[in-house]
Design a protein around this motif. Structure first.
Motif, mmCIF file in Angstrom:
data_model
loop_
_atom_site.group_PDB
_atom_site.id
_atom_site.type_symbol
_atom_site.label_atom_id
_atom_site.label_comp_id
_atom_site.label_asym_id
_atom_site.label_seq_id
_atom_site.Cartn_x
_atom_site.Cartn_y
_atom_site.Cartn_z
ATOM 1 N N TYR A 9 0.829 -1.216 0.000
ATOM 2 C CA TYR A 9 0.000 0.000 0.000
ATOM 3 C C TYR A 9 0.859 1.261 0.000
ATOM 4 N N GLU A 10 1.934 1.274 0.798
ATOM 5 C CA GLU A 10 2.784 2.464 0.898
ATOM 6 C C GLU A 10 3.429 2.807 -0.433
ATOM 7 N N ILE A 11 3.873 1.777 -1.168
ATOM 8 C CA ILE A 11 4.517 2.021 -2.462
ATOM 9 C C ILE A 11 3.487 2.489 -3.482
ATOM 10 N N ALA A 12 2.313 1.872 -3.466
ATOM 11 C CA ALA A 12 1.253 2.260 -4.408
ATOM 12 C C ALA A 12 0.849 3.716 -4.217
ATOM 13 N N THR A 13 0.658 4.112 -2.947
ATOM 14 C CA THR A 13 0.255 5.504 -2.708
ATOM 15 C C THR A 13 1.369 6.478 -3.060
ATOM 16 N N ASP A 14 2.627 6.069 -2.845
ATOM 17 C CA ASP A 14 3.743 6.944 -3.204
ATOM 18 C C ASP A 14 3.795 7.158 -4.708
ATOM 19 N N ILE A 15 3.531 6.131 -5.475
ATOM 20 C CA ILE A 15 3.559 6.246 -6.941
ATOM 21 C C ILE A 15 2.467 7.191 -7.429
ATOM 22 N N ILE A 16 1.239 6.977 -6.967
ATOM 23 C CA ILE A 16 0.141 7.783 -7.524
ATOM 24 C C ILE A 16 0.090 9.186 -6.924
ATOM 25 N N SER A 17 0.866 9.433 -5.871
ATOM 26 C CA SER A 17 0.870 10.780 -5.278
ATOM 27 C C SER A 17 1.416 11.822 -6.252
ATOM 28 N N TYR A 18 2.106 11.364 -7.300
ATOM 29 C CA TYR A 18 2.655 12.292 -8.293
ATOM 30 C C TYR A 18 1.593 12.755 -9.289
ATOM 31 N N LEU A 19 0.421 12.134 -9.260
ATOM 32 C CA LEU A 19 -0.662 12.543 -10.152
ATOM 33 C C LEU A 19 -1.299 13.831 -9.652
ATOM 34 N N ASP A 20 -1.901 14.597 -10.582
ATOM 35 C CA ASP A 20 -2.640 15.787 -10.157
ATOM 36 C C ASP A 20 -4.009 15.376 -9.634
ATOM 37 N N ALA A 21 -4.729 16.327 -9.075
ATOM 38 C CA ALA A 21 -6.006 16.036 -8.423
ATOM 39 C C ALA A 21 -7.033 15.455 -9.393
ATOM 40 N N SER A 23 -6.507 13.680 -12.103
ATOM 41 C CA SER A 23 -6.156 12.294 -12.420
ATOM 42 C C SER A 23 -6.464 11.366 -11.250
ATOM 43 N N LEU A 24 -6.215 11.846 -10.027
ATOM 44 C CA LEU A 24 -6.533 11.034 -8.852
ATOM 45 C C LEU A 24 -8.021 10.717 -8.784
ATOM 46 N N CYS A 25 -8.841 11.721 -9.079
ATOM 47 C CA CYS A 25 -10.293 11.497 -9.084
ATOM 48 C C CYS A 25 -10.692 10.510 -10.175
ATOM 49 N N SER A 26 -10.025 10.565 -11.314
ATOM 50 C CA SER A 26 -10.350 9.666 -12.431
ATOM 51 C C SER A 26 -10.012 8.217 -12.100
ATOM 52 N N ILE A 27 -8.820 7.979 -11.540
ATOM 53 C CA ILE A 27 -8.425 6.585 -11.290
ATOM 54 C C ILE A 27 -9.220 5.972 -10.141
ATOM 55 N N SER A 28 -9.824 6.828 -9.298
ATOM 56 C CA SER A 28 -10.605 6.280 -8.183
ATOM 57 C C SER A 28 -11.860 5.561 -8.662
ATOM 58 N N THR A 29 -12.217 5.760 -9.936
ATOM 59 C CA THR A 29 -13.421 5.124 -10.494
ATOM 60 C C THR A 29 -13.115 3.783 -11.156
ATOM 61 N N VAL A 30 -11.832 3.400 -11.218
ATOM 62 C CA VAL A 30 -11.440 2.180 -11.938
ATOM 63 C C VAL A 30 -11.898 0.926 -11.200
ATOM 64 N N SER A 31 -11.603 0.858 -9.912
ATOM 65 C CA SER A 31 -11.957 -0.312 -9.126
ATOM 66 C C SER A 31 -11.888 0.039 -7.648
ATOM 67 N N LYS A 32 -12.303 -0.901 -6.803
ATOM 68 C CA LYS A 32 -12.236 -0.661 -5.364
ATOM 69 C C LYS A 32 -10.794 -0.500 -4.893
ATOM 70 N N SER A 33 -9.884 -1.244 -5.504
ATOM 71 C CA SER A 33 -8.472 -1.153 -5.116
ATOM 72 C C SER A 33 -7.917 0.212 -5.451
ATOM 73 N N TRP A 34 -8.205 0.681 -6.656
ATOM 74 C CA TRP A 34 -7.718 2.001 -7.063
ATOM 75 C C TRP A 34 -8.373 3.095 -6.221
ATOM 76 N N TYR A 35 -9.653 2.894 -5.914
ATOM 77 C CA TYR A 35 -10.358 3.890 -5.091
ATOM 78 C C TYR A 35 -9.690 4.031 -3.733
ATOM 79 N N ALA A 36 -9.369 2.890 -3.109
ATOM 80 C CA ALA A 36 -8.766 2.913 -1.773
ATOM 81 C C ALA A 36 -7.437 3.645 -1.777
#
Length: 350
Positions: A9-21, A23-36
């Motif tokens: 989880y820590e590595i996943a959140t570190d990777i996507i933290s580089y996305l803008d707001a 993009s973050l909102c967009s990927i949260s709709t992909v699946s429950k894992s991406w949303y979390a």
């Protein structure tokens, strides 16, 4: 796409933290894992840090829903950027409103009808009316204990905000009192009589009279032991309130000044020459001049990001305080001049 489930989880959140707001909102709709992962509180806390939010000290940042904080602040910024507003009118005064101040629960206004009114910000209803001045109420300032008001009747009244009754009336000016301010020690007033007067806040005794300008002293602003004054003689001056010494003059406006604000480092002034000027308070240098109003700039306020001004041209303008760019220009909705304007992050009151 589901590699995100295979990572810690820590590595996943570190990777996507580089996305803008967005993009973050967009990927949260992909699946429950991406949303979390996309809703990670720490990611949104870092995103919100760009606003330098004033969080009360007793609240830990771990207690906040930072996605919600970011969303609300983003909506607020969007409203500032496009000028979309909800307008509420306070009906009660029977003549022009000359001055106001507000906080999170109330607005206090002073009027040519000689009264001061208190308004509930939740209901927009008048909750209290004070009568005591024999002329127009031209200025007022308050804290949680007292209110100080000045009038065209040449006097100042200090009011108890618990009982809504006058504590004392200060006499000494020979013309209308145009602005007031105070701290723990002093009440300071300025007048059409060209003077600044300093009074003991406990006793009301007049401590000092400064023949300040060659024209009416239209506005003052206090910061620590320094006072800035603005006059119809087109000058701004800085004073040491303990000694009465003039520390500095600011020259650049070509006509009389109507308003001034000072935060310890910057001075912002508005004038009958239709401009707003920003000054370095220590050096006296004019940093910037904002041009766009077509009549006298009657009132203004500023924070770290923007200046809000109102003019006899019946418009309210919002300016970028760093570049001088006019961000918004909209009609006030009033049919005559706007005499005072205050704002915070959520509202403009005029």
């Amino acid at each position: 796409m589901h590699f995100i489930r295979e990572l810690p989880y820590e590595i996943a959140t570190d990777i996507i933290s580089y996305l803008d707001a967005t993009s973050l909102c967009s990927i949260s709709t992909v699946s429950k894992s991406w949303y979390a992962v996309a809703r990670c509180n720490e990611i949104w806390r870092k995103k919100a840090a760009r606003w330098q939010l004033n969080i009360p000290q007793h609240i830990s940042h771990y207690q906040l829903d930072w996605y919600h904080v970011y969303k609300q602040r983003h909506i607020l910024d969007s409203r500032w950027n496009n000028g979309r507003v909800a307008t509420h009118y306070l009906i009660g005064h029977i003549d022009s409103v000359y001055c106001l101040q507000f906080d999170k629960t109330k607005i206090i206004t002073g009027s040519r009808d000689r009264t001061i009114k208190f308004w509930d910000l939740a209901t927009y209803q008048c909750t209290q009316t004070l009568a005591g001045h024999e002329g127009s109420v031209l200025c007022l300032k308050y804290n949680d204990q007292i209110m100080v008001s000045g009038s065209s009747d040449t006097t100042i009244i200090v009011w108890n905000l618990k009982t809504f009754r006058p504590i004392m009336r200060l006499r000494g000016h020979t013309a209308g009192v145009l602005d007031v301010c105070f701290n723990e020690q002093y009440i300071i007033s300025c007048s059409k009589d060209r003077t600044i007067r300093i009074w003991d806040i406990m006793t009301g005794r007049l401590l000092k009279t400064i023949l300040a300008h060659n024209g009416p002293v239209n506005a003052i602003q206090l910061y620590e032991n320094k006072l800035v004054s603005a006059s119809g003689d087109a000058l701004i001056k800085m004073w040491d309130i303990n000694t009465g010494e003039c520390l500095r003059k600011y020259e650049g406006h070509t006509r009389g000044l109507a308003c001034v604000r000072y935060d310890g480092t910057k001075i912002v002034s508005g004038s009958n020459d239709k401009t707003i000027k920003v000054w370095n308070a220590e050096t006296g240098e004019c940093i910037m001049s904002c041009e766009g109003h077509t009549d006298l700039v009657r009132t203004l306020n500023f924070d770290q990001d923007r200046i809000v001004s109102a003019s006899y041209d019946q418009s309210i303008r919002v300016w970028d305080i760093k570049t001088g760019t006019c961000l918004l220009n909209f009609q006030s909705g009033h049919t005559s001049w706007v005499f005072d304007v205050h704002f915070d992050s959520t509202r403009i009151v005029r």
